[in-house]
Design an enzyme around this catalytic site. Structure first.
Site, PDB file in Angstrom:
ATOM      1  N   SER A  61       0.801  -1.231   0.000  1.00  0.00           N
ATOM      2  CA  SER A  61       0.000   0.000   0.000  1.00  0.00           C
ATOM      3  C   SER A  61       0.831   1.277   0.000  1.00  0.00           C
ATOM      4  O   SER A  61       0.267   2.378  -0.097  1.00  0.00           O
ATOM      5  CB  SER A  61      -0.943   0.009   1.208  1.00  0.00           C
ATOM      6  N   LYS A  64       0.095   3.761  -2.707  1.00  0.00           N
ATOM      7  CA  LYS A  64      -0.917   4.813  -2.626  1.00  0.00           C
ATOM      8  C   LYS A  64      -0.302   6.200  -2.447  1.00  0.00           C
ATOM      9  O   LYS A  64      -0.984   7.215  -2.652  1.00  0.00           O
ATOM     10  CB  LYS A  64      -1.902   4.513  -1.502  1.00  0.00           C
ATOM     11  N   SER A 121      -6.223   3.982   3.970  1.00  0.00           N
ATOM     12  CA  SER A 121      -5.568   3.095   3.004  1.00  0.00           C
ATOM     13  C   SER A 121      -6.599   2.334   2.180  1.00  0.00           C
ATOM     14  O   SER A 121      -6.417   1.156   1.858  1.00  0.00           O
ATOM     15  CB  SER A 121      -4.629   2.111   3.709  1.00  0.00           C
TER      16      SER A 121
END
Length: 383
Positions: A61, A64, A121
């Site tokens: 993640s 991102k 997230s």
């Protein structure tokens, strides 16, 4: 001959010399329980600690960060607005993993989705924004790769907007450090979102997954990530005493481990290093002779503030040189580049910025130019 060749050689002027001072004592950096890690000064980009910084890794993640960077770019250039309403597709709604919990058919403001990406997230929020910006996630991934190349992330390739495991979705901790600095420096207003501890949507209040925000008041970002392949990952940034550090750590064995190891890395940097301003952009480094000008000299200044990262207490180990690319001739405009300022620390170059003219210099009248030409000729004969 000397006069003719002078245009091909740099003129070197020492701006400040090295004082004979003892080098500060700095212990070896901590060895961390992680696959790869990096510690850099966010202002100068100087690397303080690195381990396998160029090893290909799965970013999970942490991906991102690029998704949010592109959205911030789109807002800044006016392509989209924070209050634009984004329709939620079935693809976004169905995506597994961490969620903002948007629903199919919802129309959600861009800024709320950005918070969903950064704080929660949310994979669903990431896909929704990717579709809004580029039409679909696949095209958005192409934009991500173009942006990565522009930022100098040459060992990075994105396949999606979420960090969902995919073949060829790879980066390095060095490239992630580059991206973190870009987030902080290019979009400071949106970077503040990374310090928000909670965000609520659809009646669900979720905490920021970066637990350092609660443990250390100097930390104000950035992003966690976790997959089975990547392990537990954390990019963090903290600011103390005018110094901002960025740490990147991947492959820890637990959430607690990524937090404690990141704390050790940041503590080491703040304890033993400092960001030092060598010159301001208005500091006159030297007055240079101008031939054929209404005034005989002009000040030379750096094109920007000059910062370096040095061992704490090591100001006396800095050396700076002003290099002029030959003789100056009028007319000159303020900001015209005429050379560079090179800063070294223990013989290693740590900064290199353009040297520019501090003010306009108009061309002199005919007789003054003729007189200057004679002087220049005779000086050349005897130099």
């Amino acid at each position: 001959m000397i006069k003719r060749l002078s245009a091909f050689f740099f003129l070197l002027f020492s701006v400040s010399g090295i004082a004979q001072a003892e080098k500060p004592l700095i212990p070896a950096p901590p060895e961390l329980a992680a696959t790869a890690y990096l510690l850099i000064d966010a202002h100068t980009g100087q690397v303080l600690v690195e381990h396998d910084a160029d090893k290909p890794i799965s970013p999970a993640s942490l991906t991102k960060m690029m998704t949010s960077y592109i959205v911030s770019d789109e807002i800044e250039n006016g392509s989209i607005k924070e209050d634009d309403l984004v329709p939620i597709s079935e693809k976004a709604w169905r995506k597994g993993g961490s969620k903002m919990f948007v629903k199919v058919g919802d129309k959600v403001p861009v800024i709320d989705l950005l918070r969903g990406v950064i704080i929660q997230s949310g994979n669903d929020a990431s896909i929704a924004l990717a579709e809004f910006v580029s039409g679909n996630e696949e095209v958005f991934a192409q934009v991500m790769n173009q942006q990565a190349e522009r930022l100098g992330m040459h060992d990075t390739h994105f396949v999606n907007a979420t960090g969902w495991p995919a073949e060829g979705h790879l980066t390095t901790v060095r490239d992630l450090g580059t991206l973190a600095r870009a987030l902080i420096n290019d979009h400071p207003d949106h970077y503040k979102l990374y310090s928000e501890k909670y965000f609520s949507w659809a009646g669900i209040n979720q905490p920021n997954r970066n637990r350092l925000l609660w443990r250390d008041s100097s930390v104000d970002g950035i992003k966690t990530g976790h997959t089975e392949e990547a392990g537990y990952c954390l990019v963090a940034s903290a600011q103390k005493r005018g110094m901002r550090l960025v740490s990147v750590l991947v492959g820890a064995t637990s959430d607690e481990k990524r937090v404690s190891e990141t704390q050790a890395l940041l503590s080491y940097g703040f304890r033993y290093y400092q960001t030092h301003k060598v010159y301001g952009r208005d500091d006159v480094l030297q007055n240079e002779r101008v031939w054929g000008g209404k005034v005989p000299q002009v000040g030379i200044v750096p094109s920007e503030d000059v910062y370096v990262t040095i061992p704490r207490g090591g100001e006396d180990t800095i050396k700076a040189d002003l290099i002029i690319d030959g003789e100056l001739e009028a007319p000159l405009k303020r900001g015209d580049p005429v050379g560079k300022v090179v800063v070294t620390l223990d013989g290693k170059k740590v900064a290199d910025v353009q040297a520019v003219v501090a003010e306009d210099v108009e061309r002199a009248g005919f007789f003054k130019r003729i007189w200057d030409a004679f002087k220049r000729f005779f000086i050349g004969l005897f130099s």
